[in-house]
Design an enzyme around this catalytic site. Structure first.
Site, short mmCIF file in Angstrom:
data_model
loop_
_atom_site.label_atom_id
_atom_site.label_comp_id
_atom_site.label_asym_id
_atom_site.label_seq_id
_atom_site.Cartn_x
_atom_site.Cartn_y
_atom_site.Cartn_z
CE LYS A 131 -4.11 -2.08 1.95
NZ LYS A 131 -5.19 -2.07 2.91
CD GLU A 142 -4.50 5.62 4.05
OE1 GLU A 142 -5.71 5.63 4.36
OE2 GLU A 142 -4.06 5.00 3.08
NE ARG A 192 -8.09 -9.05 -4.04
CZ ARG A 192 -9.26 -8.67 -3.52
NH1 ARG A 192 -10.38 -9.04 -4.09
NH2 ARG A 192 -9.31 -7.92 -2.45
P1 ADP Z 1 -8.32 -3.48 2.80
O1 ADP Z 1 -7.06 -3.71 2.04
O2 ADP Z 1 -8.43 -4.30 4.02
O3 ADP Z 1 -9.52 -3.52 1.91
P2 ADP Z 1 -8.52 -0.59 2.74
O4 ADP Z 1 -7.31 0.26 2.74
O5 ADP Z 1 -9.21 -0.77 1.43
O6 ADP Z 1 -8.18 -2.00 3.36
O7 ADP Z 1 -9.56 -0.02 3.80
C1 ADP Z 1 -10.71 -0.75 4.16
C2 ADP Z 1 -11.75 0.18 4.77
O8 ADP Z 1 -11.23 0.83 5.93
C3 ADP Z 1 -12.20 1.30 3.88
O9 ADP Z 1 -13.22 0.91 2.99
C4 ADP Z 1 -12.64 2.36 4.87
O10 ADP Z 1 -13.95 2.11 5.34
C5 ADP Z 1 -11.68 2.17 6.02
N1 ADP Z 1 -10.53 3.09 5.86
C6 ADP Z 1 -9.33 2.78 5.37
N2 ADP Z 1 -8.50 3.84 5.36
C7 ADP Z 1 -9.21 4.87 5.87
C8 ADP Z 1 -8.93 6.24 6.15
N3 ADP Z 1 -7.74 6.77 5.90
N4 ADP Z 1 -9.93 7.00 6.69
C9 ADP Z 1 -11.14 6.46 6.95
N5 ADP Z 1 -11.46 5.20 6.72
C10 ADP Z 1 -10.53 4.38 6.19
P1 ADP Z 2 -12.98 -7.32 -2.11
O1 ADP Z 2 -11.77 -6.47 -1.99
O2 ADP Z 2 -13.00 -8.18 -3.31
O3 ADP Z 2 -14.20 -6.58 -1.84
P2 ADP Z 2 -12.44 -8.52 0.47
O4 ADP Z 2 -11.61 -7.38 0.92
O5 ADP Z 2 -13.66 -8.88 1.25
O6 ADP Z 2 -12.89 -8.43 -1.02
O7 ADP Z 2 -11.48 -9.81 0.37
C1 ADP Z 2 -11.90 -10.98 -0.25
C2 ADP Z 2 -11.19 -12.16 0.37
O8 ADP Z 2 -9.81 -12.06 0.17
C3 ADP Z 2 -11.38 -12.29 1.86
O9 ADP Z 2 -11.42 -13.67 2.17
C4 ADP Z 2 -10.14 -11.65 2.44
O10 ADP Z 2 -9.87 -12.15 3.71
C5 ADP Z 2 -9.11 -12.06 1.41
N1 ADP Z 2 -8.03 -11.08 1.30
C6 ADP Z 2 -8.11 -9.86 0.76
N2 ADP Z 2 -6.92 -9.23 0.78
C7 ADP Z 2 -6.04 -10.10 1.35
C8 ADP Z 2 -4.64 -10.03 1.67
N3 ADP Z 2 -3.89 -8.96 1.41
N4 ADP Z 2 -4.09 -11.11 2.26
C9 ADP Z 2 -4.84 -12.19 2.54
N5 ADP Z 2 -6.14 -12.31 2.26
C10 ADP Z 2 -6.75 -11.28 1.68
#
Ligand code: ADP
Ligand code: ADP
Ligand code: MG
Length: 471
Positions: free
Chosen positions: A115, A199, A290
């Site tokens: 990230k 962040e 993906r």
């Molecule tokens: P992941 O890789 O687990 O999907 P993300 O970086 O996409 O993580 O963040 C997942 C969720 O966490 C976001 O959809 C949002 O709701 C919350 N989030 C992440 N970063 C921030 C931020 N800087 N401020 C507010 N909410 C955040």
């Molecule tokens: P999407 O981003 O497709 O909305 P999710 O964040 O819910 O989906 O992730 C989908 C699946 O992939 C979940 O089972 C989650 O635990 C797994 N997953 C997502 N990112 C990672 C990661 N960086 N490492 C391991 N598992 C991951």
């Protein structure tokens, strides 16, 4: 066109990919571990091979999977989501062994899967990123000093995180001091990397993400956005396409930003660029390199089969669509039906599905690998079914969602479906006015009645009588 594809996944997404292969005349190869021996993906694939007794190891072993693909004469591997889908080493191994990895180049996965390096690339490309640290944090002292500059609240995040894990909001220096080692430990356990970054916390944002498609010739288009603001603990529950709460100008801007992001890193295949939106500000958050769980709703509103397009692109074919060809038609909502008990802090509720009756009728799509008699194994994700509804207008799609959730019968386990009925009944949701705080802001929505449906009572009685009679 590819001839034979190994699917390095399980459950509904493996079945989804097998379906796309079948429609394109591509032979499909499933892999499975022992708990999945009777899984639907094993039944539906043209060939299936066991990768051992351990529930998880087989799905997470790059070398064994690539070798199995070679032995069985596959020309490509589709990784689905989760498991090895964002593992750059796996993609690289495919490249080295002459197997097509259905996704971007391994170098692009490495860049975007991390990230902080993704944030660097986006800054360089002129895509606005959430304010925060330049790279990973060296120690707590640096974190505390930076938080003072950025201003609380801040988000502490695992650099290689995903699935909503490894993210903590900190409102004060005390909280940051407490959470810092916790996030590091969670990141190490879940993602095998202790790297964390910071962040600014965007308060009450909307999660808006854009789907993109890119071919090997450098053509990139977007398929508009999805609104994934209905989340619990940073995990998506309900997703909507298009967002009912952005303007046409914002829609165009976000689509263009996503295309710019993809072009900047030489992206190929399907991908998603995730943004946080507050007022008129848009910030890049991360890119998922993906197919996503919620690709379904974009398929319903654009008519584009995203998984088929992934297979075509990986076959070396140019995109079949120009940007102007992509038109939005109606609204779609996806409900992630999880085997969890909302009334018990969403505790996983694995076990046997004693009775499953699929919802149907106009505008209803179900992506699942469950069936009556299926035992949900405890080793994997708790999501057991994706219910997708489509209708021409926002009001109609809500009505259809309520009807389809009501149609469905899923007995033997607890699920999130009754809870979703409460969300759909809420006036703010119906007005299309919600952000990522909707779920935590409405704990009262968990106070629904769990009265059993007459058909379920009949089944429970019947099995009790059967047991008593010794049938
Ligand atoms: P992941 O890789 O687990 O999907 P993300 O970086 O996409 O993580 O963040 C997942 C969720 O966490 C976001 O959809 C949002 O709701 C919350 N989030 C992440 N970063 C921030 C931020 N800087 N401020 C507010 N909410 C955040
Ligand atoms: P999407 O981003 O497709 O909305 P999710 O964040 O819910 O989906 O992730 C989908 C699946 O992939 C979940 O089972 C989650 O635990 C797994 N997953 C997502 N990112 C990672 C990661 N960086 N490492 C391991 N598992 C991951
Ligand atoms: Mg994300």
């Amino acid at each position: 066109m590819l001839k034979k594809v190994l699917i390095a996944n399980r459950g509904e997404i493996a079945v989804r990919i097998i379906r796309a292969c079948s429609e394109l005349g591509i032979r499909s190869v499933a892999i499975y571990t022992e708990p999945d021996r009777y899984g639907l993906h094993v039944k539906r694939a043209d060939e299936a091979y066991s990768l051992g007794d351990d529930p998880l190891e087989g799905y997470l072993d790059p070398l064994r999977i690539v070798n199995r693909a070679l032995e069985t004469g596959c020309d490509a591997i589709h990784p689905g989501y989760g498991f090895l889908s964002e593992n750059a080493r796996f993609a690289q191994l495919c490249e080295q062994k002459g197997i097509t990895f259905i996704g971007p180049k391994s170098t692009v996965i490495a860049k975007m899967g991390d990230k902080t390096s993704a944030r660097d690339s986006m800054r360089a490309a002129g895509v606005p990123v959430t304010p925060g640290s330049d790279g990973n944090l060296a120690n707590l002292e640096e974190a505390l000093a930076l938080a003072e500059t950025i201003g609380y609240p801040i988000m502490l995040k695992a650099t290689s995180g995903g699935g909503g894990r490894g993210i903590r909001r900190c409102d004060t220096a005390e909280e940051l001091t407490k959470q810092y080692p916790r996030v590091i430990s969670e990141a190490t356990k879940a993602f095998g990397s202790a790297d964390v970054f910071m962040e600014k916390c965007i308060v009450n944002p909307r999660h808006i993400e854009a789907q993109i498609l890119a071919d090997a010739e450098g053509n990139v288009i977007h398929l508009f956005e999805r609104d994934c603001s209905i989340q619990r603990r940073n995990q998506k529950l309900i997703e909507i396409a298009p967002s009912p709460q952005i303007t046409p100008e914002q829609r165009q801007y976000i689509g263009e930003l996503a295309v710019r992001a993809a072009k900047a890193v030489g992206y190929e295949n399907a991908g998603t660029v995730e943004f946080l939106l507050t007022g008129n500000e848009v910030y890049f958050m991360e890119m998922n390199t993906r197919v996503q769980v919620e690709h379904t709703i974009t398929e319903q509103v654009t008519g584009v089969d995203i998984v088929q397009e992934q297979l075509r692109i990986a076959s070396g074919l140019p995109l079949r669509y120009d940007q102007q060809d992509i038109q939005l038609h109606g609204y779609a909502i996806q409900f992630r039906i999880n085997a969890e008990d909302p009334k018990n802090d969403f505790l996983p509720s694995f076990g046997r599905i004693t009775h499953y009756y699929a919802p149907g009728g106009p505008g209803v799509r179900v992506d699942t690998a469950i069936f009556t008699g299926y035992d949900i194994p405890p080793y994997f994700d708790s999501m057991c079914l994706k219910l997708v509804v489509w209708a021409l207008t926002w009001d109609d799609v809500i009505a259809r969602g309520r009807r389809a959730l009501d149609d469905m019968r899923l007995h033997g386990i607890r699920t999130t479906s009754n809870y979703y009925q409460q969300i759909l009944a809420h006036p703010d949701f119906q007005k299309g006015d919600f952000n990522t705080s909707f779920v935590p802001d409405h704990p009262e929505l968990l106070n629904y009645s769990t009265k059993r449906h007459p058909s379920e009572i009949a089944l429970v009685l019947a099995s009790a009588i059967a047991a008593h009679a010794g049938w």
